[in-house]
Design a protein around this motif. Structure first.
Motif, PDB file in Angstrom:
ATOM      1  N   GLU A 296       0.493  22.739  41.579  1.00 47.00           N
ATOM      2  CA  GLU A 296       0.461  21.906  42.779  1.00 47.00           C
ATOM      3  C   GLU A 296      -0.673  22.337  43.699  1.00 47.00           C
ATOM      4  O   GLU A 296      -1.410  21.503  44.240  1.00 47.00           O
ATOM      5  CB  GLU A 296       1.795  22.006  43.527  1.00 47.00           C
ATOM      6  CG  GLU A 296       2.954  21.296  42.847  1.00 47.00           C
ATOM      7  CD  GLU A 296       4.239  21.454  43.634  1.00 47.00           C
ATOM      8  OE1 GLU A 296       4.913  20.437  43.870  1.00 47.00           O
ATOM      9  OE2 GLU A 296       4.558  22.591  44.036  1.00 47.00           O
TER      10      GLU A 296
ATOM     11  N   LEU B  76      -4.241  20.298  44.839  1.00 44.45           N
ATOM     12  CA  LEU B  76      -4.661  20.104  46.225  1.00 44.45           C
ATOM     13  C   LEU B  76      -6.023  20.750  46.496  1.00 44.45           C
ATOM     14  O   LEU B  76      -6.824  20.232  47.281  1.00 44.45           O
ATOM     15  CB  LEU B  76      -3.591  20.665  47.174  1.00 44.45           C
ATOM     16  CG  LEU B  76      -2.267  19.876  47.150  1.00 44.45           C
ATOM     17  CD1 LEU B  76      -1.193  20.603  47.929  1.00 44.45           C
ATOM     18  CD2 LEU B  76      -2.474  18.473  47.701  1.00 44.45           C
TER      19      LEU B  76
ATOM     20  N   ARG C  13      -8.515  18.410  45.401  1.00 39.57           N
ATOM     21  CA  ARG C  13      -8.653  17.306  46.353  1.00 39.57           C
ATOM     22  C   ARG C  13      -9.491  17.707  47.569  1.00 39.57           C
ATOM     23  O   ARG C  13      -9.770  16.887  48.440  1.00 39.57           O
ATOM     24  CB  ARG C  13      -7.276  16.837  46.819  1.00 39.57           C
ATOM     25  CG  ARG C  13      -6.494  16.075  45.764  1.00 39.57           C
ATOM     26  CD  ARG C  13      -7.104  14.726  45.514  1.00 39.57           C
ATOM     27  NE  ARG C  13      -6.353  13.962  44.512  1.00 39.57           N
ATOM     28  CZ  ARG C  13      -6.749  12.802  44.041  1.00 39.57           C
ATOM     29  NH1 ARG C  13      -7.868  12.260  44.477  1.00 39.57           N
ATOM     30  NH2 ARG C  13      -6.042  12.174  43.131  1.00 39.57           N
TER      31      ARG C  13
ATOM     32  N   HIS D  49      -8.680  20.139  49.824  1.00 36.29           N
ATOM     33  CA  HIS D  49      -7.893  20.552  50.986  1.00 36.29           C
ATOM     34  C   HIS D  49      -8.044  22.051  51.268  1.00 36.29           C
ATOM     35  O   HIS D  49      -8.137  22.866  50.352  1.00 36.29           O
ATOM     36  CB  HIS D  49      -6.413  20.218  50.765  1.00 36.29           C
ATOM     37  CG  HIS D  49      -6.141  18.757  50.667  1.00 36.29           C
ATOM     38  ND1 HIS D  49      -6.593  17.849  51.589  1.00 36.29           N
ATOM     39  CD2 HIS D  49      -5.448  18.034  49.743  1.00 36.29           C
ATOM     40  CE1 HIS D  49      -6.199  16.624  51.253  1.00 36.29           C
ATOM     41  NE2 HIS D  49      -5.505  16.716  50.120  1.00 36.29           N
TER      42      HIS D  49
ATOM     43  N   VAL E 253      -4.127  23.046  55.236  1.00 34.43           N
ATOM     44  CA  VAL E 253      -3.611  21.730  54.885  1.00 34.43           C
ATOM     45  C   VAL E 253      -2.642  21.828  53.710  1.00 34.43           C
ATOM     46  O   VAL E 253      -1.593  21.166  53.690  1.00 34.43           O
ATOM     47  CB  VAL E 253      -4.769  20.750  54.552  1.00 34.43           C
ATOM     48  CG1 VAL E 253      -4.232  19.436  54.003  1.00 34.43           C
ATOM     49  CG2 VAL E 253      -5.620  20.513  55.785  1.00 34.43           C
ATOM     50  N   ILE E 254      -2.987  22.659  52.718  1.00 33.56           N
ATOM     51  CA  ILE E 254      -2.098  22.848  51.563  1.00 33.56           C
ATOM     52  C   ILE E 254      -0.762  23.409  52.025  1.00 33.56           C
ATOM     53  O   ILE E 254       0.308  22.972  51.577  1.00 33.56           O
ATOM     54  CB  ILE E 254      -2.751  23.785  50.518  1.00 33.56           C
ATOM     55  CG1 ILE E 254      -3.991  23.119  49.911  1.00 33.56           C
ATOM     56  CG2 ILE E 254      -1.754  24.143  49.419  1.00 33.56           C
ATOM     57  CD1 ILE E 254      -4.794  24.025  48.993  1.00 33.56           C
TER      58      ILE E 254
ATOM     59  N   GLU F  23       0.651  23.037  54.908  1.00 33.24           N
ATOM     60  CA  GLU F  23       1.382  21.976  55.604  1.00 33.24           C
ATOM     61  C   GLU F  23       2.009  21.002  54.615  1.00 33.24           C
ATOM     62  O   GLU F  23       3.172  20.604  54.756  1.00 33.24           O
ATOM     63  CB  GLU F  23       0.430  21.239  56.545  1.00 33.24           C
ATOM     64  CG  GLU F  23       1.101  20.155  57.365  1.00 33.24           C
ATOM     65  CD  GLU F  23       0.117  19.439  58.281  1.00 33.24           C
ATOM     66  OE1 GLU F  23       0.494  18.384  58.830  1.00 33.24           O
ATOM     67  OE2 GLU F  23      -1.017  19.931  58.431  1.00 33.24           O
ATOM     68  N   LYS F  24       1.237  20.608  53.581  1.00 31.90           N
ATOM     69  CA  LYS F  24       1.738  19.639  52.610  1.00 31.90           C
ATOM     70  C   LYS F  24       2.897  20.192  51.784  1.00 31.90           C
ATOM     71  O   LYS F  24       3.839  19.465  51.445  1.00 31.90           O
ATOM     72  CB  LYS F  24       0.596  19.199  51.682  1.00 31.90           C
ATOM     73  CG  LYS F  24      -0.380  18.204  52.309  1.00 31.90           C
ATOM     74  CD  LYS F  24      -1.448  17.804  51.312  1.00 31.90           C
ATOM     75  CE  LYS F  24      -2.322  16.685  51.886  1.00 31.90           C
ATOM     76  NZ  LYS F  24      -1.582  15.404  52.001  1.00 31.90           N
ATOM     77  N   LEU F  25       2.842  21.479  51.459  1.00 29.78           N
ATOM     78  CA  LEU F  25       3.863  22.080  50.603  1.00 29.78           C
ATOM     79  C   LEU F  25       4.965  22.768  51.405  1.00 29.78           C
ATOM     80  O   LEU F  25       5.902  23.327  50.828  1.00 29.78           O
ATOM     81  CB  LEU F  25       3.220  23.075  49.632  1.00 29.78           C
ATOM     82  CG  LEU F  25       2.196  22.493  48.652  1.00 29.78           C
ATOM     83  CD1 LEU F  25       1.654  23.578  47.713  1.00 29.78           C
ATOM     84  CD2 LEU F  25       2.800  21.352  47.833  1.00 29.78           C
ATOM     85  N   VAL F  26       4.795  22.743  52.721  1.00 31.25           N
ATOM     86  CA  VAL F  26       5.775  23.350  53.631  1.00 31.25           C
ATOM     87  C   VAL F  26       5.990  24.828  53.284  1.00 31.25           C
ATOM     88  O   VAL F  26       7.126  25.303  53.068  1.00 31.25           O
ATOM     89  CB  VAL F  26       7.130  22.587  53.619  1.00 31.25           C
ATOM     90  CG1 VAL F  26       7.971  22.985  54.836  1.00 31.25           C
ATOM     91  CG2 VAL F  26       6.927  21.093  53.593  1.00 31.25           C
TER      92      VAL F  26
ATOM     93  N   GLU G 205      -2.220  10.662  44.392  1.00 29.27           N
ATOM     94  CA  GLU G 205      -2.300  10.622  45.841  1.00 29.27           C
ATOM     95  C   GLU G 205      -2.903  11.918  46.350  1.00 29.27           C
ATOM     96  O   GLU G 205      -2.768  12.971  45.753  1.00 29.27           O
ATOM     97  CB  GLU G 205      -0.894  10.458  46.436  1.00 29.27           C
ATOM     98  CG  GLU G 205      -0.262   9.111  46.100  1.00 29.27           C
ATOM     99  CD  GLU G 205       1.091   8.954  46.754  1.00 29.27           C
ATOM    100  OE1 GLU G 205       1.517   9.887  47.450  1.00 29.27           O
ATOM    101  OE2 GLU G 205       1.706   7.902  46.564  1.00 29.27           O
TER     102      GLU G 205
END
Length: 220
Positions: free
Chosen positions: A160, A164, A167, A169, A173-174, A176-179, A219
């Protein structure tokens, strides 16, 4: 007026150089501007002549043809190098190509084929002997299998993160996206680079795209 290709020969055998010279003297579009019998001499001449094409033997006195190839490309990046040798084993093929050689042909090449190879090299087109081509295909297939094996070493979370990274990131940001925490992301990135044997995230991103880990339809 015919656009002339300037060429230099590097071979420690005088008879080989003379044979090639005799062949090329009758070609209107190829001009032999220099002959060298060693790698050191070749480098001195390339620095002055900057030929379009160099015919490079691999077995030379002093520095090897592979090292000479590498240094010629440093001195004159626009010069294209054709390895002309009797050797078609891995220990010669791959180092020569990695050093910057464009083409790799064997000394049993026919006169017309050699001339055609020189003309193609002048236009940046590579030619490799069929035996060499077969080894390149085998090597590429082996690398693909190895790459697939390496990817299986990554955990699902690391995959994962890799997607990212590919992409573009940042770690923040990574996270934030993966919490997860940014520190945890850094740990995953470090593990990914270690498992993939890569130096930085740019290499890892390129690898991810090449191996289909991330696809353009995914995405962001």
């Amino acid at each position: 007026m015919v656009e002339r290709i300037t060429l230099m020969m590097v071979d420690d055998h005088h008879l080989v150089r003379q044979g090639i010279l005799s062949l090329l003297e009758v070609q209107d579009d190829i001009e032999v501007v220099g002959e060298a019998s060693s790698g050191e001499q070749a480098l001195q001449m390339v620095a002055v002549l900057t030929p379009d094409v160099v015919l490079m033997d691999l077995m030379l006195p002093g520095i090897s043809g592979v090292e000479a190839t590498r240094k010629v490309k440093q001195l004159s990046p626009q010069t294209q190098i054709i390895v002309l040798t009797s050797y078609h084993d891995d220990e010669h093929i791959f180092p020569a190509l990695r050093a910057g050689a464009l083409s790799y042909v064997l000394k049993d090449v026919g006169p017309d084929e050699l001339v055609a190879t020189i003309r193609k090299a002048a236009h940046g087109e590579a030619v490799v002997h069929p035996r060499v081509a077969a080894r390149l295909v085998q090597e590429i297939q082996g690398v693909k299998k190895e790459a697939h094996s390496v990817l299986t070493d990554l955990s699902e979370r690391e995959r994962e993160v890799l997607r990212l990274i590919a992409r573009g990131h940042s770690n923040a940001v990574i996270a934030e996206k993966l919490v997860i925490s940014e520190k945890t992301v850094k740990g995953h990135v470090s593990n990914i680079l270690s498992k993939l044997h890569m130096l930085d995230r740019t290499q890892a991103a390129a690898f991810a795209w090449e191996q289909g880990v991330v696809q353009r339809s995914n995405e962001a």
